[in-house]
Design a protein around this motif. Sequence first.
Motif, short mmCIF file in Angstrom:
data_model
loop_
_atom_site.label_atom_id
_atom_site.label_comp_id
_atom_site.label_asym_id
_atom_site.label_seq_id
_atom_site.Cartn_x
_atom_site.Cartn_y
_atom_site.Cartn_z
N GLY A 150 0.80 -1.22 0.00
CA GLY A 150 0.00 0.00 0.00
C GLY A 150 0.83 1.27 0.00
O GLY A 150 0.29 2.36 0.22
N ARG A 151 2.13 1.16 -0.26
CA ARG A 151 3.01 2.34 -0.29
C ARG A 151 2.90 3.02 -1.65
O ARG A 151 3.08 2.37 -2.69
N PRO A 152 2.63 4.32 -1.69
CA PRO A 152 2.61 5.03 -2.97
C PRO A 152 3.96 4.93 -3.67
O PRO A 152 5.01 5.15 -3.07
N VAL A 153 3.93 4.59 -4.94
CA VAL A 153 5.16 4.45 -5.73
C VAL A 153 5.57 5.83 -6.24
O VAL A 153 4.75 6.59 -6.75
N LEU A 154 6.86 6.12 -6.12
CA LEU A 154 7.37 7.44 -6.50
C LEU A 154 7.85 7.46 -7.94
O LEU A 154 8.43 6.48 -8.43
N GLY A 155 7.61 8.59 -8.59
CA GLY A 155 8.13 8.85 -9.92
C GLY A 155 9.08 10.03 -9.85
O GLY A 155 9.57 10.40 -8.78
N GLU A 156 9.30 10.64 -10.99
CA GLU A 156 10.21 11.78 -11.03
C GLU A 156 9.64 13.01 -10.34
O GLU A 156 10.39 13.88 -9.91
N GLY A 157 8.31 13.06 -10.22
CA GLY A 157 7.69 14.23 -9.60
C GLY A 157 6.91 13.91 -8.35
O GLY A 157 6.01 14.66 -7.98
N GLY A 158 7.20 12.79 -7.70
CA GLY A 158 6.47 12.40 -6.50
C GLY A 158 5.62 11.18 -6.76
O GLY A 158 5.83 10.44 -7.73
N PRO A 159 4.62 10.93 -5.89
CA PRO A 159 3.75 9.76 -6.08
C PRO A 159 3.08 9.77 -7.45
O PRO A 159 2.62 10.81 -7.91
N ILE A 160 3.02 8.62 -8.09
CA ILE A 160 2.47 8.51 -9.44
C ILE A 160 0.96 8.32 -9.37
O ILE A 160 0.46 7.44 -8.68
N SER A 161 0.25 9.16 -10.10
CA SER A 161 -1.21 9.07 -10.18
C SER A 161 -1.61 8.95 -11.65
O SER A 161 -1.18 9.76 -12.48
N VAL A 162 -2.43 7.95 -11.94
CA VAL A 162 -2.82 7.67 -13.32
C VAL A 162 -4.24 8.18 -13.56
O VAL A 162 -5.13 7.97 -12.73
N PRO A 163 -4.49 8.86 -14.67
CA PRO A 163 -5.84 9.34 -14.97
C PRO A 163 -6.85 8.19 -15.04
O PRO A 163 -6.51 7.10 -15.51
N PRO A 164 -8.07 8.41 -14.57
CA PRO A 164 -9.09 7.35 -14.62
C PRO A 164 -9.33 6.88 -16.05
O PRO A 164 -9.29 7.67 -17.00
N GLY A 165 -9.59 5.59 -16.20
CA GLY A 165 -9.90 5.03 -17.51
C GLY A 165 -8.71 4.83 -18.40
O GLY A 165 -8.87 4.69 -19.62
N SER A 166 -7.51 4.81 -17.81
CA SER A 166 -6.29 4.65 -18.62
C SER A 166 -5.79 3.22 -18.57
O SER A 166 -5.92 2.54 -17.54
N GLU A 167 -5.22 2.76 -19.68
CA GLU A 167 -4.49 1.51 -19.70
C GLU A 167 -3.05 1.80 -19.33
O GLU A 167 -2.46 2.76 -19.81
N LEU A 168 -2.49 0.96 -18.47
CA LEU A 168 -1.17 1.23 -17.91
C LEU A 168 -0.22 0.07 -18.19
O LEU A 168 -0.59 -1.09 -18.09
N SER A 169 0.99 0.42 -18.56
CA SER A 169 2.06 -0.58 -18.71
C SER A 169 3.37 0.07 -18.28
O SER A 169 3.49 1.30 -18.23
N ILE A 170 4.35 -0.77 -17.96
CA ILE A 170 5.63 -0.27 -17.46
C ILE A 170 6.74 -0.82 -18.35
O ILE A 170 6.84 -2.04 -18.57
N ALA A 171 7.57 0.07 -18.87
CA ALA A 171 8.66 -0.30 -19.77
C ALA A 171 9.85 -0.83 -18.97
O ALA A 171 9.96 -0.60 -17.77
N PRO A 172 10.78 -1.53 -19.62
CA PRO A 172 11.96 -2.08 -18.93
C PRO A 172 12.82 -1.03 -18.23
O PRO A 172 13.53 -1.35 -17.28
N ASP A 173 12.78 0.22 -18.70
CA ASP A 173 13.57 1.26 -18.04
C ASP A 173 12.80 1.97 -16.94
O ASP A 173 13.29 2.94 -16.35
N GLY A 174 11.58 1.50 -16.63
CA GLY A 174 10.78 2.09 -15.57
C GLY A 174 9.79 3.14 -16.03
O GLY A 174 9.06 3.70 -15.21
N ALA A 175 9.74 3.41 -17.32
CA ALA A 175 8.80 4.41 -17.84
C ALA A 175 7.37 3.91 -17.65
O ALA A 175 7.05 2.76 -17.97
N VAL A 176 6.51 4.80 -17.12
CA VAL A 176 5.10 4.47 -16.92
C VAL A 176 4.34 4.96 -18.15
O VAL A 176 4.24 6.16 -18.40
N LEU A 177 3.81 4.02 -18.92
CA LEU A 177 3.16 4.33 -20.19
C LEU A 177 1.65 4.16 -20.06
O LEU A 177 1.18 3.17 -19.48
N VAL A 178 0.90 5.12 -20.59
CA VAL A 178 -0.56 5.08 -20.48
C VAL A 178 -1.20 5.43 -21.83
O VAL A 178 -0.58 6.05 -22.69
N ARG A 179 -2.44 5.03 -21.96
CA ARG A 179 -3.28 5.47 -23.08
C ARG A 179 -4.73 5.32 -22.65
O ARG A 179 -5.06 4.51 -21.78
#
Length: 246
Positions: A118-147
């Motif tokens: 339950g720990r918020p995961v940190l990104g480059e700008g703090g805790p990562i929040s994804v817009p509702p209704g988005s598909e999420l995937s994570i790249a090998p370099d840690g990039a958080v990709l959405v559409r």
Amino acid sequence: MDRLIWTAVSGMSASMAQQRMTANNMANAQTIGFRAEIMQFTPVTVKGSQVETRTLTEGEVRSARMEAGSLIETGRPLDIALSGEALLGVQAEDGGEAYTRRGDLALLPSGLLVNGEGRPVLGEGGPISVPPGSELSIAPDGAVLVRDAATPDAPLTQLDKLKLASPAGSKIAKGLDGLFKVQGGGVLPTDPEARLTSGSLEQSNVRTSEVLVQMIEAQRLYDMRTKLVATAKEVDEGGTALMRLS
């Protein structure tokens, strides 16, 4: 005689602390990304003008074994396993930055990305929040990709990047919450070379057979020190009886 008793009692206290650590390791043998704790014993010396005598032993969990655990494939796109020594940045209970190897990530209904604790995961700008209704995937370099799920044919866009930190050259300590922090405060630098594997999880690196042996050894040490206290009592009582006879 007092030195003997206090030395034995401090050893008993250290054995109890080791038993607690061993029990915690055993309890977390199946916990994702758990690092087996290591107990450090420190002899405490009483200094004086005549003689220096070791009278106490302090035991404290200060570090952990950092070798990687085994990987299992889960097929879940939000499960990640970090490679090498990289650590995942998360937000601690006090709001500060902490680190873990636990990569079973999930999205809360609010869109906040958290790990299995339950720990918020940190990104480059703090805790990562994804817009509702988005598909999420994570790249090998840690990039958080959405559409947007409404446009599945649209290309993925980078929303943020996971904080993958390098502990090299920094002193880190494991807290009671199971998270790693920089000793004395501060944060770890981002490791641009860090990589991860999506759809997999890293298991605990606890070796159960080794933990069982440690548990037996700690119990035997405790018993030996208990007998030492009993022996000191018998010697003291014998000396007292001799003084009465004289």
